[in-house]
Write a protein that holds these residues in place. Structure first.
Motif, mmCIF file in Angstrom:
data_model
loop_
_atom_site.group_PDB
_atom_site.id
_atom_site.type_symbol
_atom_site.label_atom_id
_atom_site.label_comp_id
_atom_site.label_asym_id
_atom_site.label_seq_id
_atom_site.Cartn_x
_atom_site.Cartn_y
_atom_site.Cartn_z
ATOM 1 N N THR A 147 51.482 48.402 24.329
ATOM 2 C CA THR A 147 50.753 48.103 25.646
ATOM 3 C C THR A 147 50.458 46.913 25.912
ATOM 4 N N ASN A 148 50.039 45.729 24.878
ATOM 5 C CA ASN A 148 49.742 44.442 25.264
ATOM 6 C C ASN A 148 51.079 43.948 25.955
ATOM 7 N N ARG A 203 52.602 41.354 31.032
ATOM 8 C CA ARG A 203 53.265 41.092 32.028
ATOM 9 C C ARG A 203 52.645 41.100 33.245
ATOM 10 N N ALA A 204 51.703 41.859 33.481
ATOM 11 C CA ALA A 204 50.686 41.988 34.751
ATOM 12 C C ALA A 204 50.022 40.753 34.591
ATOM 13 N N GLU A 212 55.338 27.543 28.543
ATOM 14 C CA GLU A 212 55.226 28.801 27.980
ATOM 15 C C GLU A 212 53.993 29.413 28.135
ATOM 16 N N PRO A 213 53.967 30.761 28.563
ATOM 17 C CA PRO A 213 52.695 31.341 28.797
ATOM 18 C C PRO A 213 52.240 31.810 27.241
ATOM 19 N N VAL A 214 50.911 31.740 27.020
ATOM 20 C CA VAL A 214 50.147 32.426 25.740
ATOM 21 C C VAL A 214 49.342 33.379 26.195
ATOM 22 N N PHE A 215 48.994 34.203 25.230
ATOM 23 C CA PHE A 215 48.046 35.311 25.204
ATOM 24 C C PHE A 215 47.340 35.604 24.108
ATOM 25 N N TYR A 216 46.003 35.917 24.200
ATOM 26 C CA TYR A 216 45.299 35.969 23.074
ATOM 27 C C TYR A 216 43.923 36.942 23.333
ATOM 28 N N ASP A 217 43.308 37.360 22.306
ATOM 29 C CA ASP A 217 42.097 38.270 22.481
ATOM 30 C C ASP A 217 40.825 37.663 22.263
ATOM 31 N N GLY A 266 45.537 35.621 29.397
ATOM 32 C CA GLY A 266 46.702 35.038 29.659
ATOM 33 C C GLY A 266 46.612 33.501 30.240
ATOM 34 N N ALA A 267 47.276 32.569 29.459
ATOM 35 C CA ALA A 267 47.053 31.242 30.092
ATOM 36 C C ALA A 267 48.495 30.792 30.288
#
Length: 469
Positions: free
Chosen positions: A39-40, A45-46, A116-121, A132-133
């Motif tokens: 799901t993440n 991607r969105a 490169e994008p990064v994602f974190y909670d 998303g950054a």
């Protein structure tokens, strides 16, 4: 414990369900992890698409960064009514430009941001969010600078989707476990049907029916059935020995007890003291004979190969037993005017056997020699090693009247007595006991005649026991 004594079927099902539950729990943990990861990936991607859409609207005018955030960039993120979207645009040095200034910053392990994008909670306003950054360059004719775009979304939809996937997997696992338990429950019942039929067959047997169990049974219980058959065999042999002992005792004791009763009744009526002493002497002799008969019957029951002598063999010193029994019989030999002696080994001679039975064997051989040899005879007990063999030979030799050759094959039968024998002390059991004890020790008793004089030689060969036996 009651649980250990409960139903075998229930125990097997429980032992099946426990590992199934453990495995299912581990599988559900993996499903949960994969569901969250999947799901993440889909929702990230969105997030990235929205961040890129915002980045495309960043321009540098007069050396200052300006942003015209398109509504469509945020609209694509609102997949459910409960989710909310937040964004932030800042310079490469961290100066706030537009959006939500208090959004959680990028964690240090992701800094500095590159292409490169990064994602974190993170947690924003008390709610878990996914952020998303991305980092991009914006340039004009005179200047180029880096800026950062952060897009955050609450995780309601993600969590619901992960929980739905997990719930669906858990429902399938529970259904599978229930089906497995039902199949195993009835399958075990089918597997145990041979034991049920065996139980019914045993219940139909009479108390005296100790035949071996010949029913077809599962491989897993064949050893158990084999052990039960062995137990039945031992019980049957013990019952036969007890029945034989009872029959022998009833038959052999009836006559001497009747004689004792007759003598006692005569004594009650007799007035003459001399005749009274004769009657008492007769009673005493009959009592000794009856006592000897009872002892011989008990010894015969103990020595029976199939019955009461089922104790395991031990490593015993045959030399010590032989010398001890011979010494104990010397007073009786002296009283009968017989020269009783021992010859042969003086060092230990170990065999595997039952010490009590070996003593009984030797006592019977010596006793027979003492009661059937006349005054002045000689009886020799001998124990010697057999040349070139790991064995010893026990011999009892006398120079009495001997046993006619035609009776040699019969003297070892129970209650067999030579017709012309004048002795009354014997009961015909001594040599049969010797034979049975020898059989118990997997050997034979041999009867022969001495060279140069009358008499008998009884000899028995015993295998010696190694030190490790």
């Amino acid at each position: 414990m009651k649980w250990r004594n409960g139903s075998l079927r229930r125990r097997l099902v429980i032992w099946l369900l426990i590992p199934l539950l453990v495995i299912s729990s581990l599988m559900l943990l993996e499903v949960r992890s994969n569901a969250i990861k999947s799901t993440n990936q889909a929702f990230d991607r969105a997030l990235l698409s929205s961040a890129l859409a915002i980045a495309d609207r960043v321009v540098l005018i007069g050396g200052k960064i300006e942003v015209d955030v398109p509504y469509v960039a945020l609209e694509m993120l609102t997949s459910a009514a409960e989710d909310r979207v937040f964004y932030q645009v800042s310079t490469g040095q961290g100066e706030f430009i537009t959006g939500y200034e208090d959004l959680p910053p990028v964690p240090e392990q992701f800094l500095p941001l590159h292409e490169e994008p990064v994602f974190y909670d993170a947690v924003y306003n008390g709610e878990p969010v996914r952020i998303g950054a991305i980092s991009r360059y914006v340039a004009s004719v005179r200047k180029a600078t880096r800026f950062h775009v952060l897009v955050a979304e609450t995780m309601g939809t993600r969590t619901s989707l992960s929980e739905d996937i997990l719930a669906s997997a858990a429902a399938r696992q529970i259904l599978l476990i229930m089906l497995a338990a039902i199949i195993v429950w009835f399958g075990i019942g089918q597997g145990l049907k041979p034991l049920t039929r065996l139980e019914e067959a045993l219940n139909r047997r009479s108390p005296t029916d100790l035949r071996p169990i010949l029913h077809d049974v599962p491989t897993e219980v064949r050893h158990l059935v084999g052990a039960i058959n062995q137990l039945f065999g031992r019980l049957e042999n013990s019952l036969k020995t007890m029945q034989r002992f009872t029959a022998d005792a009833a038959h052999q004791l009836r006559t001497p007890l009747a004689a004792l009763r007759t003598q006692a009744e005569l004594g009650q009526r007799e007035k003459d003291s001399e005749k009274m002493r004769q009657i008492m002497a007769t009673i005493a002799a009959s009592t000794r004979q009856t006592s000897h008969l009872a002892n011989q019957l008990l010894a015969s029951a103990r020595a029976a190969p199939e019955g009461l002598a089922g104790r395991p063999f031990e490593r015993i010193d045959l030399c010590e037993i032989t010398r001890s029994v011979t010494s104990a019989k010397v007073p009786a030999a002296i009283e009968s005017g017989i020269d009783l002696g021992y010859e042969g080994l003086t060092e230990p001679a170990f065999i595997l056997g039952d010490a009590t039975l070996i003593e009984e064997l030797l006592k019977n051989l010596v006793h027979n020699a003492l009661i059937y040899c006349p005054d002045g005879s000689a009886v020799t007990v001998r124990l010697e090693k057999i040349d070139h063999q790991d064995a010893v030979r026990l011999t009892v030799e006398d120079n009495g009247p001997g046993i006619p050759v035609e009776h040699h094959k019969d003297v070892f039968k129970r209650f067999y007595r030579i017709n012309d024998n004048k002795q009354e002390d014997g009961c015909g059991l001594g040599l049969s006991i010797v034979k049975e004890i020898a059989m118990r020790h997997e050997t034979k008793v041999k009867l022969s005649e001495p060279q140069g004089h009358s008499g008998c030689i009884f000899s028995i060969r015993f295998e010696t026991a190694a030190a490790s036996d």
